[in-house]
Design a protein around this motif. Structure first.
Motif, PDB file in Angstrom:
ATOM      1  N   THR A  34       0.831  -1.221   0.000  1.00  0.00           N
ATOM      2  CA  THR A  34       0.000   0.000   0.000  1.00  0.00           C
ATOM      3  C   THR A  34       0.860   1.263   0.000  1.00  0.00           C
ATOM      4  OG1 THR A  34      -0.221   0.147   2.418  1.00  0.00           O
ATOM      5  CG2 THR A  34      -1.857  -1.192   1.233  1.00  0.00           C
ATOM      6  N   ASN A  35       2.097   1.158  -0.460  1.00  0.00           N
ATOM      7  CA  ASN A  35       2.983   2.311  -0.556  1.00  0.00           C
ATOM      8  C   ASN A  35       3.030   2.747  -2.014  1.00  0.00           C
ATOM      9  OD1 ASN A  35       4.810   4.305  -0.049  1.00  0.00           O
ATOM     10  ND2 ASN A  35       6.586   2.941  -0.003  1.00  0.00           N
ATOM     11  N   LEU A  36       2.145   3.646  -2.379  1.00  0.00           N
ATOM     12  CA  LEU A  36       1.973   4.034  -3.774  1.00  0.00           C
ATOM     13  C   LEU A  36       2.659   5.374  -4.030  1.00  0.00           C
ATOM     14  CD1 LEU A  36       0.358   2.826  -6.229  1.00  0.00           C
ATOM     15  CD2 LEU A  36      -1.390   4.530  -5.716  1.00  0.00           C
ATOM     16  N   PRO A  37       3.552   5.461  -5.028  1.00  0.00           N
ATOM     17  CA  PRO A  37       4.166   6.753  -5.364  1.00  0.00           C
ATOM     18  C   PRO A  37       3.272   7.539  -6.317  1.00  0.00           C
ATOM     19  CG  PRO A  37       5.102   5.048  -6.737  1.00  0.00           C
ATOM     20  CD  PRO A  37       4.093   4.364  -5.842  1.00  0.00           C
ATOM     21  N   HIS A  38       3.655   8.784  -6.603  1.00  0.00           N
ATOM     22  CA  HIS A  38       3.037   9.471  -7.730  1.00  0.00           C
ATOM     23  C   HIS A  38       3.405   8.703  -8.994  1.00  0.00           C
ATOM     24  CE1 HIS A  38       1.933  12.706  -5.105  1.00  0.00           C
ATOM     25  NE2 HIS A  38       3.184  13.086  -4.885  1.00  0.00           N
ATOM     26  N   MET A  39       2.474   8.597  -9.927  1.00  0.00           N
ATOM     27  CA  MET A  39       2.692   7.760 -11.105  1.00  0.00           C
ATOM     28  C   MET A  39       2.428   8.535 -12.385  1.00  0.00           C
ATOM     29  SD  MET A  39       0.939   4.204  -9.804  1.00  0.00           S
ATOM     30  CE  MET A  39      -0.582   5.060  -9.397  1.00  0.00           C
ATOM     31  N   LEU A  40       3.125   8.143 -13.426  1.00  0.00           N
ATOM     32  CA  LEU A  40       2.934   8.703 -14.758  1.00  0.00           C
ATOM     33  C   LEU A  40       2.773   7.546 -15.730  1.00  0.00           C
ATOM     34  CD1 LEU A  40       2.915  10.976 -16.863  1.00  0.00           C
ATOM     35  CD2 LEU A  40       5.420  10.936 -16.838  1.00  0.00           C
ATOM     36  N   PHE A  41       1.558   7.365 -16.260  1.00  0.00           N
ATOM     37  CA  PHE A  41       1.275   6.327 -17.239  1.00  0.00           C
ATOM     38  C   PHE A  41       1.313   6.961 -18.628  1.00  0.00           C
ATOM     39  CE2 PHE A  41      -1.578   3.508 -14.289  1.00  0.00           C
ATOM     40  CZ  PHE A  41      -0.469   3.293 -13.484  1.00  0.00           C
ATOM     41  N   TYR A  42       2.122   6.411 -19.518  1.00  0.00           N
ATOM     42  CA  TYR A  42       2.174   6.965 -20.873  1.00  0.00           C
ATOM     43  C   TYR A  42       2.249   5.834 -21.884  1.00  0.00           C
ATOM     44  CZ  TYR A  42       7.247   6.074 -20.849  1.00  0.00           C
ATOM     45  OH  TYR A  42       8.478   5.484 -20.782  1.00  0.00           O
ATOM     46  N   GLY A  43       1.754   6.120 -23.080  1.00  0.00           N
ATOM     47  CA  GLY A  43       1.745   5.120 -24.143  1.00  0.00           C
ATOM     48  C   GLY A  43       0.646   5.428 -25.142  1.00  0.00           C
TER      49      GLY A  43
ATOM     50  N   PHE B  48      -0.904  11.293  -6.912  1.00  0.00           N
ATOM     51  CA  PHE B  48      -1.327  11.701  -8.246  1.00  0.00           C
ATOM     52  C   PHE B  48      -0.961  10.624  -9.260  1.00  0.00           C
ATOM     53  CE2 PHE B  48      -1.460  15.712  -6.102  1.00  0.00           C
ATOM     54  CZ  PHE B  48      -2.385  16.477  -6.788  1.00  0.00           C
ATOM     55  N   CYS B  49      -1.841  10.441 -10.237  1.00  0.00           N
ATOM     56  CA  CYS B  49      -1.554   9.574 -11.375  1.00  0.00           C
ATOM     57  C   CYS B  49      -1.831  10.371 -12.639  1.00  0.00           C
ATOM     58  CB  CYS B  49      -2.401   8.300 -11.352  1.00  0.00           C
ATOM     59  SG  CYS B  49      -2.047   7.193 -12.756  1.00  0.00           S
ATOM     60  N   LEU B  50      -0.788  10.689 -13.382  1.00  0.00           N
ATOM     61  CA  LEU B  50      -0.916  11.413 -14.647  1.00  0.00           C
ATOM     62  C   LEU B  50      -0.973  10.400 -15.788  1.00  0.00           C
ATOM     63  CD1 LEU B  50       1.769  14.205 -14.066  1.00  0.00           C
ATOM     64  CD2 LEU B  50      -0.600  14.131 -13.292  1.00  0.00           C
ATOM     65  N   VAL B  51      -1.960  10.532 -16.639  1.00  0.00           N
ATOM     66  CA  VAL B  51      -2.150   9.617 -17.765  1.00  0.00           C
ATOM     67  C   VAL B  51      -2.031  10.424 -19.051  1.00  0.00           C
ATOM     68  CG1 VAL B  51      -3.702   7.961 -18.863  1.00  0.00           C
ATOM     69  CG2 VAL B  51      -3.696   8.193 -16.376  1.00  0.00           C
ATOM     70  N   CYS B  52      -1.148  10.003 -19.952  1.00  0.00           N
ATOM     71  CA  CYS B  52      -0.946  10.772 -21.177  1.00  0.00           C
ATOM     72  C   CYS B  52      -0.504   9.853 -22.312  1.00  0.00           C
ATOM     73  CB  CYS B  52       0.077  11.877 -20.959  1.00  0.00           C
ATOM     74  SG  CYS B  52       1.748  11.278 -20.621  1.00  0.00           S
ATOM     75  N   ASN B  53      -0.610  10.375 -23.532  1.00  0.00           N
ATOM     76  CA  ASN B  53      -0.128   9.661 -24.706  1.00  0.00           C
ATOM     77  C   ASN B  53       1.303  10.046 -25.052  1.00  0.00           C
ATOM     78  OD1 ASN B  53      -2.644   8.419 -25.051  1.00  0.00           O
ATOM     79  ND2 ASN B  53      -3.426  10.080 -26.320  1.00  0.00           N
ATOM     80  N   TYR B  54       1.656  11.313 -24.821  1.00  0.00           N
ATOM     81  CA  TYR B  54       2.972  11.826 -25.201  1.00  0.00           C
ATOM     82  C   TYR B  54       3.686  12.330 -23.957  1.00  0.00           C
ATOM     83  CZ  TYR B  54       0.517  11.758 -29.668  1.00  0.00           C
ATOM     84  OH  TYR B  54      -0.220  11.362 -30.753  1.00  0.00           O
ATOM     85  N   VAL B  55       4.641  11.544 -23.473  1.00  0.00           N
ATOM     86  CA  VAL B  55       5.327  11.881 -22.231  1.00  0.00           C
ATOM     87  C   VAL B  55       6.212  13.114 -22.400  1.00  0.00           C
ATOM     88  CG1 VAL B  55       7.326  10.409 -22.667  1.00  0.00           C
ATOM     89  CG2 VAL B  55       6.618  10.864 -20.313  1.00  0.00           C
TER      90      VAL B  55
ATOM     91  N   ALA C 269       7.459  15.353 -14.333  1.00  0.00           N
ATOM     92  CA  ALA C 269       7.765  13.955 -14.637  1.00  0.00           C
ATOM     93  C   ALA C 269       8.756  13.370 -13.636  1.00  0.00           C
ATOM     94  CB  ALA C 269       8.322  13.841 -16.053  1.00  0.00           C
ATOM     95  N   SER C 270       9.670  14.188 -13.130  1.00  0.00           N
ATOM     96  CA  SER C 270      10.670  13.679 -12.190  1.00  0.00           C
ATOM     97  C   SER C 270      10.076  13.328 -10.836  1.00  0.00           C
ATOM     98  CB  SER C 270      11.777  14.715 -12.004  1.00  0.00           C
ATOM     99  OG  SER C 270      11.273  15.894 -11.386  1.00  0.00           O
ATOM    100  N   ARG C 271       8.889  13.821 -10.553  1.00  0.00           N
ATOM    101  CA  ARG C 271       8.228  13.515  -9.272  1.00  0.00           C
ATOM    102  C   ARG C 271       7.420  12.222  -9.341  1.00  0.00           C
ATOM    103  NH1 ARG C 271       8.857  18.991  -9.379  1.00  0.00           N
ATOM    104  NH2 ARG C 271       8.999  20.095  -7.373  1.00  0.00           N
ATOM    105  N   CYS C 272       7.366  11.601 -10.506  1.00  0.00           N
ATOM    106  CA  CYS C 272       6.500  10.432 -10.705  1.00  0.00           C
ATOM    107  C   CYS C 272       7.325   9.204 -11.102  1.00  0.00           C
ATOM    108  CB  CYS C 272       5.468  10.710 -11.803  1.00  0.00           C
ATOM    109  SG  CYS C 272       4.421  12.145 -11.528  1.00  0.00           S
ATOM    110  N   SER C 273       6.795   8.044 -10.736  1.00  0.00           N
ATOM    111  CA  SER C 273       7.318   6.789 -11.271  1.00  0.00           C
ATOM    112  C   SER C 273       6.673   6.557 -12.631  1.00  0.00           C
ATOM    113  CB  SER C 273       6.986   5.625 -10.333  1.00  0.00           C
ATOM    114  OG  SER C 273       7.643   5.770  -9.100  1.00  0.00           O
TER     115      SER C 273
END
Length: 369
Positions: free
Chosen positions: A53-62, A164-171, A179-183
């Motif tokens: 249950t230790n979740l970082p800030h995340m960045l999902f891209y693709g 936070f979870c950022l979801v994007c197509n173009y990182v 971006a540096s604050r997110c996994s």
């Protein structure tokens, strides 16, 4: 009762929800992260977060349709359960709400609230329910630079109670400090086998008969976008089911729904340019290859335009046909590729489609002759 007598207000009638009217994309959206297809690395990492249950800030891209939003929603449901989901998760589509005012008001107000937990879940299951909330910013690459800059401080200030979870197509459109604050998690286009198994599962659940040729056409026209292929399948099933008896779905139906130019049209146009199909048809270097010129190419372009096909789609499929041609030399392919690049830029800038299809046709004909 007299005409002027006041009647008691009627109770609002709740409309019954018909599952048959639900889009299949939503109906078959993954409920858990185990249901996510073809993203083994991301699923393996997120599975460990369920235990710690230790979740970082995340960045999902693709690319689109690869399961980015579905994955974070499934993870949030497994973390918080159905009762706490609404109070613990804020989902915003940044392409609609992308200004700095949204970050300062809606995002900040939700981020600063201390989470509250409902002790017992209504479904009788136990959920980890960690002591933080999740803010999902979908299409985050559409956020303005000012909004992204304002988000940096909020992510740091309320990191103890908000993820936070950022979801994007173009990182590359996400600013580096954010971006540096997110996994980062990269979502790959779905491989054909994963897409095929998922489409077969949906077709079986909906009692829709599809052949392997139809599945292959769905995969080819969707280019690894599972969401798009599911939408095409649902549209095709409605098209076939509208007649009595229902007509079987064919590959040409999928191409029509997807707005794809039929292969026969592309091959005929390519043959007019001097690029013949190989295999069972005439080979490119065959001496019997028909002679073409300006008038025949112009007539063929007018035929294509009259059929109403998209100029961008025609050139994209013609590009693939030429570049993947097995007998054309690398030099001829390189010359043709430059022409397609110029045409793509011109069409993006609003140029006339018919003139640029003709321009591409003439220059490809010159390149391969």
């Amino acid at each position: 009762m007299s005409f002027f007598q006041v009647q008691a207000p009627k109770k609002a009638v709740k409309h019954a929800y018909d599952p048959a009217l639900q889009p299949w994309v939503e109906k078959y959206r993954p409920k858990t992260i185990e249901d996510v297809s073809s993203q083994e690395h991301t699923v393996a990492v997120l599975r460990r977060t369920l235990t710690s249950t230790n979740l970082p800030h995340m960045l999902f891209y693709g690319p689109p349709g690869t399961g980015k939003t579905s994955t974070i929603l499934a993870l949030a449901r497994q973390l918080f359960g159905p009762d706490n989901f609404r109070s613990r998760v804020l989902e915003l589509n940044a392409s609609d709400e992308r200004g700095i005012s949204i970050v300062r008001d809606k995002v900040k107000n939700f981020a600063r609230q201390t989470p509250r937990t409902q002790a017992v879940s209504s479904d009788g299951q136990t959920y980890p329910c960690p002591p933080y909330k999740i803010i999902i910013l979908d299409e985050a690459d559409s956020m303005t630079q000012d909004a992204q800059a304002a988000l940096r401080r909020i992510m740091e200030t309320y990191a103890r109670i908000t993820r936070f979870c950022l979801v994007c197509n173009y990182v590359t459109r996400i600013i580096d400090p954010l971006a540096s604050r997110c996994s980062k998690f990269r979502f790959k286009p779905l491989d054909p086998s994963s897409t095929s198994s998922r489409l077969h599962h949906i077709a079986s659940a909906e009692n829709v008969h599809v052949s392997e040729e139809v599945i292959s056409t769905l995969i080819k026209t969707s280019h690894g976008d599972l969401r798009r292929s599911i939408t095409y399948l649902q549209s095709a099933s409605h098209l076939g089911g509208s007649t009595k008896p229902p007509t079987p779905i064919t590959p040409s139906d999928i191409q029509e729904i997807a707005g794809v130019v039929p292969d026969s049209v592309i091959k005929d146009f390519a043959a007019t340019l001097g690029v013949d199909a190989v295999g069972d048809d005439m080979e490119i270097d065959s001496p019997s290859k028909k002679v073409t010129g300006f008038d025949s190419i112009r007539r063929k372009v007018k035929e294509i335009v009259r059929e109403g096909y998209s100029g961008t789609q025609v050139l994209m499929q013609l590009h693939d046909f030429v570049i993947e041609h097995p007998t054309l030399s690398a030099h001829k392919k390189a010359q043709s590729a430059l022409v397609f690049a110029e045409a793509d830029k011109a069409l993006c800038d609003g140029a006339d489609e018919e003139l640029w299809i003709l321009e591409v046709g003439l220059r490809v004909h010159k390149a391969v002759s």
